[in-house]
Design a protein around this motif. Structure first.
Motif, PDB file in Angstrom:
ATOM      1  N   ASP A 198      -5.557   5.795  -8.727  1.00  0.00           N
ATOM      2  CA  ASP A 198      -7.069   5.322  -9.340  1.00  0.00           C
ATOM      3  C   ASP A 198      -5.936   5.047 -10.672  1.00  0.00           C
ATOM      4  O   ASP A 198      -6.841   3.684 -11.496  1.00  0.00           O
ATOM      5  CB  ASP A 198      -7.789   5.053  -8.685  1.00  0.00           C
ATOM      6  N   ASP A 199      -5.495   5.697 -11.254  1.00  0.00           N
ATOM      7  CA  ASP A 199      -5.443   6.286 -12.610  1.00  0.00           C
ATOM      8  C   ASP A 199      -3.775   5.668 -13.420  1.00  0.00           C
ATOM      9  O   ASP A 199      -3.845   5.988 -14.167  1.00  0.00           O
ATOM     10  CB  ASP A 199      -5.760   7.561 -13.091  1.00  0.00           C
ATOM     11  N   ILE A 200      -3.385   5.352 -12.464  1.00  0.00           N
ATOM     12  CA  ILE A 200      -2.008   4.802 -12.703  1.00  0.00           C
ATOM     13  C   ILE A 200      -1.969   3.122 -13.010  1.00  0.00           C
ATOM     14  O   ILE A 200      -2.498   2.272 -12.030  1.00  0.00           O
ATOM     15  CB  ILE A 200      -1.038   5.512 -11.872  1.00  0.00           C
ATOM     16  N   ILE A 201      -2.035   2.903 -14.289  1.00  0.00           N
ATOM     17  CA  ILE A 201      -1.603   1.346 -14.337  1.00  0.00           C
ATOM     18  C   ILE A 201       0.390   1.247 -14.076  1.00  0.00           C
ATOM     19  O   ILE A 201       0.626   1.689 -15.964  1.00  0.00           O
ATOM     20  CB  ILE A 201      -2.533   0.991 -15.516  1.00  0.00           C
TER      21      ILE A 201
ATOM     22  N   SER B 286       5.986   4.050 -19.791  1.00  0.00           N
ATOM     23  CA  SER B 286       6.631   4.086 -20.546  1.00  0.00           C
ATOM     24  C   SER B 286       8.195   3.386 -19.705  1.00  0.00           C
ATOM     25  O   SER B 286       8.407   3.113 -18.636  1.00  0.00           O
ATOM     26  CB  SER B 286       7.077   4.832 -21.131  1.00  0.00           C
ATOM     27  N   ASP B 287       9.680   2.146 -20.594  1.00  0.00           N
ATOM     28  CA  ASP B 287      10.214   1.865 -19.886  1.00  0.00           C
ATOM     29  C   ASP B 287      11.554   2.185 -18.670  1.00  0.00           C
ATOM     30  O   ASP B 287      11.580   2.425 -17.883  1.00  0.00           O
ATOM     31  CB  ASP B 287      11.293   0.656 -20.721  1.00  0.00           C
ATOM     32  N   GLU B 288      11.211   3.588 -19.454  1.00  0.00           N
ATOM     33  CA  GLU B 288      12.012   4.889 -19.009  1.00  0.00           C
ATOM     34  C   GLU B 288      11.361   5.748 -17.848  1.00  0.00           C
ATOM     35  O   GLU B 288      12.289   5.620 -16.726  1.00  0.00           O
ATOM     36  CB  GLU B 288      11.725   6.069 -19.699  1.00  0.00           C
TER      37      GLU B 288
ATOM     38  N   GLU C  34       0.876  -1.349  -0.164  1.00  0.00           N
ATOM     39  CA  GLU C  34       0.080   0.298   0.310  1.00  0.00           C
ATOM     40  C   GLU C  34       1.044   1.226  -0.173  1.00  0.00           C
ATOM     41  O   GLU C  34       0.918   2.541  -0.377  1.00  0.00           O
ATOM     42  CB  GLU C  34      -0.671   0.071   1.413  1.00  0.00           C
ATOM     43  N   ALA C  35       1.525   0.977   0.553  1.00  0.00           N
ATOM     44  CA  ALA C  35       3.156   2.089   0.650  1.00  0.00           C
ATOM     45  C   ALA C  35       3.475   2.698  -0.580  1.00  0.00           C
ATOM     46  O   ALA C  35       3.394   4.065  -1.086  1.00  0.00           O
ATOM     47  CB  ALA C  35       4.389   1.998   1.434  1.00  0.00           C
ATOM     48  N   ARG C  36       4.257   1.497  -1.597  1.00  0.00           N
ATOM     49  CA  ARG C  36       3.556   1.909  -3.215  1.00  0.00           C
ATOM     50  C   ARG C  36       3.160   2.233  -4.028  1.00  0.00           C
ATOM     51  O   ARG C  36       3.160   3.440  -4.566  1.00  0.00           O
ATOM     52  CB  ARG C  36       4.911   0.619  -3.156  1.00  0.00           C
ATOM     53  N   ARG C  37       1.745   1.996  -3.772  1.00  0.00           N
ATOM     54  CA  ARG C  37       0.773   2.056  -4.531  1.00  0.00           C
ATOM     55  C   ARG C  37       0.637   3.423  -4.766  1.00  0.00           C
ATOM     56  O   ARG C  37       0.680   4.213  -4.983  1.00  0.00           O
ATOM     57  CB  ARG C  37      -0.145   1.306  -4.338  1.00  0.00           C
ATOM     58  N   ALA C  38       0.799   4.194  -2.740  1.00  0.00           N
ATOM     59  CA  ALA C  38       0.570   5.427  -2.672  1.00  0.00           C
ATOM     60  C   ALA C  38       1.889   6.660  -3.225  1.00  0.00           C
ATOM     61  O   ALA C  38       0.884   7.292  -3.311  1.00  0.00           O
ATOM     62  CB  ALA C  38       0.035   5.858  -0.975  1.00  0.00           C
ATOM     63  N   ALA C  39       2.589   5.975  -3.074  1.00  0.00           N
ATOM     64  CA  ALA C  39       3.885   6.566  -3.956  1.00  0.00           C
ATOM     65  C   ALA C  39       4.235   7.317  -4.970  1.00  0.00           C
ATOM     66  O   ALA C  39       4.910   7.853  -5.447  1.00  0.00           O
ATOM     67  CB  ALA C  39       5.323   6.082  -3.048  1.00  0.00           C
TER      68      ALA C  39
ATOM     69  N   LEU D  17       6.218   9.506  -7.099  1.00  0.00           N
ATOM     70  CA  LEU D  17       7.349   9.182  -8.492  1.00  0.00           C
ATOM     71  C   LEU D  17       6.874   9.386  -9.690  1.00  0.00           C
ATOM     72  O   LEU D  17       8.008   9.221 -10.033  1.00  0.00           O
ATOM     73  CB  LEU D  17       7.453   7.182  -7.906  1.00  0.00           C
ATOM     74  N   LEU D  18       6.358   9.497 -10.345  1.00  0.00           N
ATOM     75  CA  LEU D  18       5.732   9.211 -12.267  1.00  0.00           C
ATOM     76  C   LEU D  18       6.237  10.694 -11.620  1.00  0.00           C
ATOM     77  O   LEU D  18       6.353  11.130 -13.281  1.00  0.00           O
ATOM     78  CB  LEU D  18       4.363   8.866 -11.978  1.00  0.00           C
ATOM     79  N   GLN D  19       5.638  12.010 -11.638  1.00  0.00           N
ATOM     80  CA  GLN D  19       5.967  12.997 -11.427  1.00  0.00           C
ATOM     81  C   GLN D  19       7.168  13.664 -11.376  1.00  0.00           C
ATOM     82  O   GLN D  19       7.705  13.966 -11.853  1.00  0.00           O
ATOM     83  CB  GLN D  19       5.402  14.369  -9.969  1.00  0.00           C
TER      84      GLN D  19
END
Length: 345
Positions: free
Chosen positions: A266-269, A274-276, A238-243, A247-249
């Motif tokens: 919810d919107d992050i799949i 991308s690989d990068e 859950e900590a990783r999911r919330a981060a 992290l993506l930003q």
């Protein structure tokens, strides 16, 4: 060990600036009630995911709605501003909240080159080469004694940021380079390395600061703390999911991609990244504290011990779910609450 908070007033998708500010107030009140030492607000400009554009305004807002926690800038980017205006703003903040205001000072522009150029055209932006002198101008103008200035060949002129100060904000110098560490040491100021985004060089900078430190009227011995990005939950998953949203930003920022508001969880799949992006996210994860409470606290303690710090500033980078209320972010408050519980134990 003391715990503090750094906030950039994140703005997520579907959230207005007004709602993001309400979420920051809620976070600050949570930190206040949990016994955190200080709550700092950053300066960033023209970013769709960040509403911390004006630290003095935010500090006034947060200080008025909290009780005991110290509130400050993390930091004010001094070359963007007139020394007198910053001195006046923070002198008034201190007068309104005696003993609760920190003035964290930075040298970076807090934005991209276009904004820096715009500030140079439309305001009092000063050269970074004048930075040490500008720091002293602010500090002396905020003091009860004030300072004396001379323009051209005229007589000395008394200058005070406020008519009858009885105390002054506590100054801190912020940076992510050897320059800022050396300057803080030479000026005898408290120093903070911006580890939350710099990524490397902290140990060297702190060693340089301590070796160059000269006692001053502001400080007798070196004083510093460390900053960590953290997402803490009842489970590691859950900590990783919330981060992931933050992290993506960070990953997209480093890749030079256009940034929008922070995504909701919810919107992050992950499979669609991308690989990068995936590579950078995994790299960032190595230096962030993303864990369940006991393990997270052990890592924070180890990091503080390694750097010789007795205070840690948490940047709570947990995201929000679509169903979460827009006027606060439960997962960010949860990160603070879980860490405070571990600190008490």
């Amino acid at each position: 060990m003391k715990l503090s908070v750094l906030d950039l007033v994140p703005v997520r998708g579907g959230q207005s600036t007004s709602q993001a500010l309400a979420a920051t107030v809620s976070l600050a009140q949570t930190a206040d009630s949990l016994g955190f030492e200080r709550f700092w607000l950053a300066e960033h400009h023209n970013m769709s995911a960040v509403a911390s554009t004006n630290p003095p305004v935010l500090i006034a807002m947060v200080a008025a709605q909290t009780e005991r926690i110290r509130v400050g800038s993390g930091g004010v980017m001094l070359p963007n501003h007139s020394s007198l205006i910053i001195a006046e703003q923070f002198a008034l903040l201190e007068a309104a909240n005696p003993g609760r205001i920190d003035l964290g000072i930075g040298r970076a522009p807090g934005s991209d080159p276009v904004i820096t150029a715009f500030l140079s055209q439309s305001g009092p932006t000063t050269s970074v080469d004048r930075f040490p002198r500008q720091i002293m101008e602010v500090l002396t103008m905020m003091s009860p004694e004030g300072t004396r200035v001379r323009l051209s060949s005229g007589p000395d002129y008394e200058l005070r940021a406020t008519p009858a100060a009885t105390s002054a904000p506590t100054p801190w110098l912020l940076g992510s380079s050897d320059y800022s560490a050396q300057l803080a040491g030479e000026m005898g100021l408290p120093y903070v390395f911006a580890n939350h985004f710099a990524g490397a060089g902290q140990a060297r900078a702190l060693e340089l600061y301590r070796s160059m430190f000269t006692p001053s009227e502001y400080l007798d011995a070196p004083k510093t703390f460390v900053i960590v990005n953290a997402s803490v939950a009842e489970t590691v998953e859950e900590a990783r999911r919330a981060a992931l949203p933050q992290l993506l930003q960070f990953a997209r920022l480093r890749l030079g991609k256009k940034l929008g508001p922070v995504s909701v969880i919810d919107d992050i799949i992950e499979s669609a990244l991308s690989d990068e992006e995936r590579v950078l996210i995994e790299k960032l994860t190595e230096s962030w504290i993303i864990d369940e409470p006991a393990a997270a606290w052990k890592r924070i303690q180890a990091f503080a011990d390694e750097q010789g710090a007795d205070e840690v500033m948490i940047s709570p980078n947990s995201g929000a779910y679509l169903a979460d209320p827009l006027d606060h972010t439960p997962s960010r408050e949860r990160t603070l609450r879980l860490l405070a519980e571990q600190a008490r134990d």
